[in-house]
Design an enzyme around this catalytic site. Structure first.
Site, short mmCIF file in Angstrom:
data_model
loop_
_atom_site.label_atom_id
_atom_site.label_comp_id
_atom_site.label_asym_id
_atom_site.label_seq_id
_atom_site.Cartn_x
_atom_site.Cartn_y
_atom_site.Cartn_z
N PRO A 120 67.03 30.30 9.00
CA PRO A 120 66.27 29.61 10.05
C PRO A 120 65.05 28.86 9.51
O PRO A 120 64.49 28.00 10.19
CB PRO A 120 65.84 30.74 11.00
CG PRO A 120 66.75 31.89 10.69
CD PRO A 120 67.09 31.75 9.23
N GLU A 179 68.13 41.06 8.96
CA GLU A 179 66.88 40.37 9.25
C GLU A 179 66.58 39.24 8.26
O GLU A 179 66.05 38.20 8.64
CB GLU A 179 65.74 41.40 9.27
CG GLU A 179 64.64 41.15 10.25
CD GLU A 179 65.07 40.72 11.65
OE1 GLU A 179 64.32 39.93 12.24
OE2 GLU A 179 66.14 41.14 12.14
N ARG A 234 84.76 15.72 7.17
CA ARG A 234 85.24 14.48 7.78
C ARG A 234 84.64 13.22 7.14
O ARG A 234 85.08 12.11 7.42
CB ARG A 234 85.03 14.47 9.30
CG ARG A 234 83.60 14.58 9.77
CD ARG A 234 83.52 14.59 11.27
NE ARG A 234 83.88 13.31 11.89
CZ ARG A 234 83.14 12.21 11.85
NH1 ARG A 234 81.99 12.21 11.21
NH2 ARG A 234 83.54 11.10 12.44
C1 9D3 Z 1 62.83 37.76 14.24
C2 9D3 Z 1 62.82 36.85 13.10
N1 9D3 Z 1 64.06 36.06 12.99
C3 9D3 Z 1 63.73 34.70 12.51
C4 9D3 Z 1 63.64 33.72 13.63
C5 9D3 Z 1 64.92 36.70 12.03
C6 9D3 Z 1 66.27 36.13 11.86
C7 9D3 Z 1 67.01 35.63 12.91
C8 9D3 Z 1 68.32 35.15 12.71
C9 9D3 Z 1 66.82 36.14 10.60
C10 9D3 Z 1 68.11 35.68 10.41
C11 9D3 Z 1 68.85 35.22 11.45
C12 9D3 Z 1 70.24 34.78 11.24
N2 9D3 Z 1 70.36 33.32 11.19
C13 9D3 Z 1 70.76 32.70 10.11
O1 9D3 Z 1 71.03 33.32 9.10
C14 9D3 Z 1 70.82 31.25 10.11
C15 9D3 Z 1 70.50 30.31 11.15
C16 9D3 Z 1 70.04 30.45 12.50
O2 9D3 Z 1 69.83 31.57 13.03
N3 9D3 Z 1 69.82 29.32 13.23
C17 9D3 Z 1 70.04 28.08 12.73
N4 9D3 Z 1 70.46 27.89 11.48
C18 9D3 Z 1 70.69 28.99 10.71
S1 9D3 Z 1 71.23 28.95 9.15
C19 9D3 Z 1 71.23 30.59 8.99
#
Ligand code: 9D3
Length: 273
Positions: A113, A141, A179
């Site tokens: 994220p 996490e 694509r």
């Molecule tokens: C509470 C803190 N969170 C961060 C906002 C922790 C967290 C949330 C979701 C840590 C990892 C994740 C899993 N998400 C991904 O690995 C991820 C992701 C996403 O959640 N949204 C958009 N793109 C991506 S790319 C990898």
């Protein structure tokens, strides 16, 4: 051995043929603790045809294969405390050093994220990447920070919403890039389409019947006058983009003709409120 979503002709041979004949071939590797998610999608999508056609290769690697303890542990408690678990660094380093002994062989992209937000331009850049593109999917996490700092070459997010892991983002990226790889769609539609529309929203589409429950197809589309049809479509694209996604217009380079149409549409708004 890493399992690959591949047809029967040898991987190395096809890679060689594709490289010699076309000088283009896209190779992805997905690193995940849920390899089945990736395989299930790739085995059932249009991307599968691209893989069978030999222009695209996707290997799937299970992080657990590169653990060394009896329980094949991939996560542990966070130093400093707090909720959730953190993915351990060792399996990622072991995997990378085993599969790509030279850094120059791969580009590792950490999906998180915190990454820069993926868009069509990112997809284009990746489709032109000469190295193997490796997508690291996190779960839990987080992934240990040392993976990001000392192993990853780039960090990408697919948008500002919270998912449960990097697997769907990996598939989104592979789909968008696939694509753009020449020969994958079976025609050259995508590139010409992209250049002519310059990032505007698409115009409306109609097919038969001409009249459906009293709802009509616009006259102009039935006229056979292709100059008028093109003008109508361009106008609809501009109008829809102004209405729904005005932010996209900033990145557009308009022709004189486009500018005139935009002014006309604005005048219509003033007249009709
Ligand atoms: C509470 C803190 N969170 C961060 C906002 C922790 C967290 C949330 C979701 C840590 C990892 C994740 C899993 N998400 C991904 O690995 C991820 C992701 C996403 O959640 N949204 C958009 N793109 C991506 S790319 C990898």
């Amino acid at each position: 051995m890493p399992e690959a979503c591949l047809p029967s002709i040898g991987n190395t041979l096809r890679f060689l043929i594709a490289e010699v004949l076309y000088d283009i071939l896209m190779k992805f590797s997905v690193v995940t603790i849920f390899p089945d998610i990736i395989r299930a999608y790739l085995g059932a999508s249009i991307v599968k045809r691209a893989i069978e056609g030999g222009m695209l290769t996707v290997d799937v690697h299970d992080v657990r294969t590169y653990t060394t303890d009896k329980h094949r542990t991939v996560d542990d408690y966070p130093y400093g405390g707090g909720p959730g678990m953190v993915m351990k660094p060792e399996p990622f380093f072991r995997l990378a050093e085993t599969l790509w002994p030279e850094k120059s062989m791969r580009k590792i992209i950490l999906l998180s994220p915190q990454g820069r937000v993926f868009c069509q331009e990112t997809a284009l850049d990746l489709s032109r990447e000469q190295k193997e593109v490796v997508l690291f999917c996190g779960r839990y996490e987080a992934i240990d920070e040392r993976v990001r700092r000392y192993l990853a070459d780039d960090e990408i997010s697919i948008g500002d919403y919270i998912l449960t892991g990097g697997e769907l983002p990996a598939l989104v990226i592979i789909d968008a890039v696939a694509r753009l790889v020449p020969g994958v769609l079976g025609d050259s539609r995508s590139s010409s389409e992209d250049s002519f529309s310059c990032g505007l929203l698409d115009h409306p589409h109609y097919t038969r019947p001409e009249s459906f429950r009293g709802m009509m197809v616009p006259e102009v589309l039935l006229s056979g006058n292709h100059r008028e049809i093109d003008k109508w479509r361009k106008r609809q694209s501009l109008r829809l983009t102004m209405e729904k996604r005005p932010d996209l217009l900033d990145a557009c380079s308009f022709t004189e003709e486009d500018r005139k149409i935009v002014e006309e549409i604005k005048e219509e708004y003033h007249e009709h409120g």
